[in-house]
Each structure stands twice: as C-alpha cells, then as structure tokens.
Scaffold this active site. Structure first.
Site, PDB file in Angstrom:
ATOM      1  N   HIS A   1      -9.602-150.591 -31.046  1.00  0.00           N
ATOM      2  CA  HIS A   1      -8.275-150.394 -31.637  1.00  0.00           C
ATOM      3  C   HIS A   1      -8.387-150.203 -33.150  1.00  0.00           C
ATOM      4  CE1 HIS A   1      -4.131-151.537 -32.906  1.00  0.00           C
ATOM      5  NE2 HIS A   1      -3.806-150.965 -31.768  1.00  0.00           N
TER       6      HIS A   1
ATOM      7  N   SER B   1      -8.242-150.113 -14.065  1.00  0.00           N
ATOM      8  CA  SER B   1      -7.411-149.749 -15.213  1.00  0.00           C
ATOM      9  C   SER B   1      -6.191-148.977 -14.738  1.00  0.00           C
ATOM     10  CB  SER B   1      -8.218-148.896 -16.195  1.00  0.00           C
ATOM     11  OG  SER B   1      -7.352-148.312 -17.150  1.00  0.00           O
TER      12      SER B   1
END
Lengths: 375, 375
Positions: free
Chosen positions: B121, B322
C-alpha cells in the site's frame, strides 16, 4: 444483516444507561457534552471515507470533502491562518495533529531538537519517540507555562541544531498558554534563523478565538502549524481534530510522496467522513457569535467554581481566558466519582458548556468533605 | 444546541441523496456497505472516548473498553493469536495499525531495515519516513506477491542489520498474499536470529479466517504484529481497525512510557469509542459462521465476475481466497463511473458483500464498450 441478538441489544441498552448516569458527573475532562447531531444518522448507512487530501479529487467519491474543506476554512479564519498560505485536514484527534506538525518540523529540520515543557501532554514523549527525533524536556513553571529561562539556556547550549518548539496553547493540567511572543523574541535574540513552532492548541485553540483579549495563539503569532481538537470545545461523540500547517511545509512532504506515485498529504489514509459533518453542523448551528457567547458562559461558570471553592476555604484558580479550574488534589473517592484526572498534588475541573452550577456545588461539597456521595 | 439552519439541513439532505446514488456504483474499494447499526444511535449523545489502553482502568469512564476488549479477543481467536501472549487495540484504520507494528519493530531493532514490496500500500513509504527508519523496496512479482529472490538477495547483502519485513496479507491491487512460510524459511536459512514480521492484513485478515484452506496469515505463521481493517470486510460507516502484537513487544514500549508517568500503549490518545460498538455489534450479528457464509458468497460473486468478463473476451483473474478481481485497465469513464482505483495497466473490482450480479453485469458491459452509461 442478521438482527442483533436480544442479549447483545440488552447489553448495549445497559451501556447507554450507564453513559447517561456517568454524564451527570462529567466535569474533569475538556469535552463538551451539550450536543445532538441527528443529521448524521442518514449518512451512517454508507461506507463514507475521506481518504487522502481533502483538497484533491478522489476516485472514492463517497466522501464529505466539501464539508471538510469548509471546516478547515473556518479554523483557518479563526486561527488567523492566511488561506492561501496554509493547508489543513481533519484528524482523528489531537495526537494525529501533533504528530503531523512535528513530522513536518522533523522533515524540514532533520537535525533539529524538539523542545517541550514538562507540562506538555503526556503523548509528546511518545510522538518524539515515534519520529525518532532528538528532544529535550524543559522545566515548567508552577503556573503551567514553560520556564522561558530554561528554554533560552537550553537552546543556547545547542545553537547548532534548529529548535523545534512544541508550544502549549492550553496545557492539559493548568490550561496555561506558552507565550509565543516571548519565545519568538528569544529566537530572534539568539539570531536563530532556522526554527519551527508547532502549537498544541487542543482545547484553547477553540477558546481563544472567542475572547476579547486572547494571548497570542495563531498563525499571526508565528506558529508554523497548529493542532486543535474538535471533540473538546465544539463537542462530538467521537474524537476528531483539525491540523493546519504552512503550505510550504506540507508541499515538502507532498512532493516527496509524489515520487512514489501519489499525493498523500495526510497521516491517516482512510479518514472518518462523519466527523467533518459533525463539526460542519456545529459551525452552522453556533456560528462565531454563538461560540463567543458559549465561551462567555463557560468563563462565568469557571469563576462560579472558583468562588464556590473559596467559600469552603479551598484555593482554586484559573489562567486568563482558561476554563480549567485548578484546585488541590482531592481524595480518591472524589476523583473516581467525578472522572477527575489528577496530576501530583493538583486536580482540575473544566467548565465545559454542559457543566452546571449544581454539578459544581456537588463537587465542591464533596471535596470539602461535606458529603460522601457516591453518584 | 441551536437548530440546524434550513439551508444547512438541505445541503446534508442532498449529500445523503448523493451518497445513496453513489452507493449503486461502489464496486472498486474493499469496503462492505451492507450494514445498518441503529444500536449506536443512543450512544451518539455522549462524549464517549476510549482514551488509552483498553485493558487498563481509565478515570474517563465514558468509554466502551469492555466491548473493545471483546472485539480484540475475537480478532485474537481468528488471527490465531494466543490471548496471553498478545495484546491489541482498536485503531482509526489500517494506517495507524501499520504505523504501530512498524514502530514496535523499529524500537526493538533500531538498526533494522524495513523491507516491503513495490505492491505494498502506498502509505508504507510515508510510515517509514515518519519513523525515520531505513527501508528498502523490494521488487514485486506480476501476480502481486513479493519477489522472494530479490528479498533474499537484498537481505543477504545487509545481514548485519535485522530485517523488518512488512508482509502483505492481501495486496491493495492484486489481493496477493506474501508467503510467510517462504519468508521465515529464508530468514532461518540465512541464520538470521533477530528479525520482525509485521503483516498488513487490512482486507485479507478478515477473509482468510473464513475459508477452508487459507494461506499462512496469522500468529501461527510467525507474525510479530498484524493490522486489520474493521471497515473493510466487516463494514462500518467510519474507518477503524484492530492491531495485534506480541505482548513482549508492547511491554517494551509501555515500560518506557511509564517512565514519563503513564501507561500509554496506543498511538492515538483519545480514541473513537463508537467503532468498538460497531464491530462488536457486527460480531454479535454475524458470528464466525455468518462471516464464513458471507465470505463464501463473496467468492462466488468474484467467480461470477471473472466469468462475466470472460464472456466478453476480457481476461480477469483472482488469487486463491481473494475477492479482488483484477482486469485490464478500462477507459477513464468506467473508472470514474464505478469508483475504480486503477494502477498502471490494471484495475480491479472487489466483490464485497453488497456487490450484486447486476452491478457486475453493468461494469463488464461498460468495460467491454457495449454501453456508454453515465450512472
């Protein structure tokens, strides 16, 4: 969504009752409790999030940036921050705001030393440690202000390192305001050309704009950044705050983050989008005139408390423009019953807008040992 | 409190409508929006605040520590963290949690180097900078995982410095999980005795507990600390999160803060007391079985999306376990219309529980150029 099980609902209901009871004895912390914001309820059904810079364009459009910008503008106006030369955002509270200001300072002066008085909020030591910055704690005066002579001498010894001053605009325990004029004169006197002043104005940053003769506290007094809480004088069911900083300081951080591909000017990424609505609503409801009148009532109540203590031979006092009434530390039952944070041999009550004469009379009576009430 | 002026009420009403409209196109961010927590409303009338350590006794009794502790316990259980050896608290979101984990790591290994992949991130670079820590960015694989060979070679070159690994348990763009088993074997292989692993498990930390065959992700996989968001899979109208860390790491920080007179174990001081009620309520409502079933539906929807893209000749894919469906970057109008965060030549939709087949069909059709819809 599945329904809330009955037992869970009962617990929350009990929690609500407990909070209602406790709210009758909430005199020790600088948080207003005279609020009601039903207008936020419709927004609680959405995953709103003010991720990133409120002055940017976010792809995440479920945000309240427009209101946040207006809140920042209101704080800019009343903290005397020229809009074109400063920037700001809403934080999760005072700590994030102070971390932000000190982070900017450390980036601008990596070799700087952070100076703060022993009366500074206990989080300062933690923030300095998070930043891995050099710091020196300065002696405090008994009235809560920083000891200017100790500050001067300590800076003088370290004139090779740019001073980063963490100034208190309202200390936690005494409501004391460090004198920014004195501090700036001191820096000038020592011919220090590189320095930074961050103001922790958690409570007083929203008190001083509403009095007739405030101590120096804003950008006109030379601060480089300032952090103010939103849940203190204004009041909010969840902590929040505003941090303002010189745009040239923020650009420095923003630029370097652009290098990794984004303009990420805030400390937190995802940010609460409800609290901007709360502060915006409060500003709409009160306006500057309303806040001024509200502050007048708080000051009157502080003087009422001092007089009430005096009638029982207890010496209580407050700083000019402060609503923090300092008195000798009472016995533990009073501290517990009235949610009063003590420090050494002193304690305080803070006459936030929801604090009534009846509450004060009861605290004073208990402190004087006239009652053994267990609220 | 003065009433909200009519013009202000009208603006908030318009904002609510705008959010309702936008919520129909909310497919690009990992935030659930299928929630409703009316049970928090009665608490919004109080200045509740979870200041400080939730496992301590606070004088500020208007708090929700009891519920926060139960939320932490739920996360401990499902992130396989032994309760007696770990500690945690609720943060304002993933950034604070990651800052906390990296702060502990830097305190334990002041000479350490933080390694993180280029798929981490974007906030990682900022946090490293706030901490003033040494760091090296590692190459990422095309599938989103860290390049283990680059990591190994880079650590090998710096074997004198303890490695601090910021591992991704679900990368932002690809939903990829860095292989903790591989990483730990690598450290063992190099006979590295001092190291620290912090897991950024913002999204997948609350996905992997609910699947049958999860990648290694928790304390049983050797992490020293882990940060998970609360507003992602669980869902909340304001960002929040949980950070867990080994108690021995936290004690180190807490001890040194005791020196200045208080146990101040959290990064933020004042903390949101509403978000613990939100997560606690969600846990009461869903329970582990409910979350498992909910996750099953999200996975089905992810596969539905991949099939829908495939029918139009668009290659979309996802990692095992996911719900982040990666596809080639669409044209800007699609990005804008559907609040989709792109990165280079890819984009994703994330099939959070509120995402419907109809929404997916519309995104796919627009991406395929079949429609020019402006939602």
């Amino acid at each position: 969504m599945p329904p809330l099980p009955e037992a869970a609902a009962a617990r929350l209901s009990a929690l609500g009752n407990q909070m209602r009871t406790l709210s009758d004895t909430f005199v020790g912390y600088p948080c207003s409790q005279d609020f009601s914001y039903p207008e936020i309820i419709p927004l609680l059904g959405y995953a709103i999030n003010n991720v990133g810079d409120p002055f940017g364009e976010s792809i995440y459009r479920e945000n309240t940036f427009a209101l946040e910008r207006e809140v920042v503008a209101f704080f800019q106006q009343h903290l005397r921050a020229p809009a074109e030369q400063t920037w700001g955002y809403m934080t999760s509270g005072g700590t994030e705001g102070n971390l932000y200001g000190l982070y900017l300072a450390r980036e601008i002066h990596p070799d700087g030393i952070i100076y703060y008085s022993e009366h500074t909020h206990y989080s300062a030591a933690k923030l300095v440690r998070v930043l891995g910055a050099r710091s020196i704690m300065i002696r405090g005066q008994d009235n809560g202000e920083i000891d200017y002579e100790d500050l001067r001498e300590t800076i003088r010894i370290h004139r090779d390192a740019p001073p980063i001053i963490l100034a208190n605009i309202g200390t936690t325990m005494h409501g004391a305001v460090d004198n920014l004029t004195t501090i700036r004169a001191m820096l000038k006197d020592m011919a220090i050309s590189r320095s930074y002043i961050h103001a922790d104005a958690a409570l007083s940053g929203m008190l001083l704009p509403w009095v007739d003769d405030p101590q120096p506290f804003g950008f006109d007094a030379g601060v480089d950044s300032i952090a103010v809480s939103g849940h203190k004088f204004i009041g909010s069911p969840m902590p929040c705050g505003v941090v303002l900083a010189g745009r040239r300081h923020v650009d420095r951080v923003a630029r370097s983050v652009e290098y990794v591909g984004c303009m990420d000017t805030t400390i937190a990424g995802s940010r609460n989008a409800v609290t901007p609505v709360i502060l915006w609503s409060a500003i709409q409801r009160w306006g500057a005139d309303g806040f001024r009148e509200r502050m007048g009532r708080c000051l009157e109540m502080a003087d009422y408390a001092i007089a009430a203590f005096a009638r029982h031979g207890i010496k209580a006092w407050r700083h000019p423009n402060s609503i923090t009434v300092v008195f000798p530390r009472p016995r533990d039952s009073v501290i517990r019953n009235w949610q009063i944070a003590p420090s050494g041999d002193i304690a305080h009550i803070i006459t936030m807008p929801h604090v009534t004469r009846t509450m004060i009379d009861r605290v004073v009576a208990e402190t004087a040992g006239l009652t053994q009430q267990q609220p």
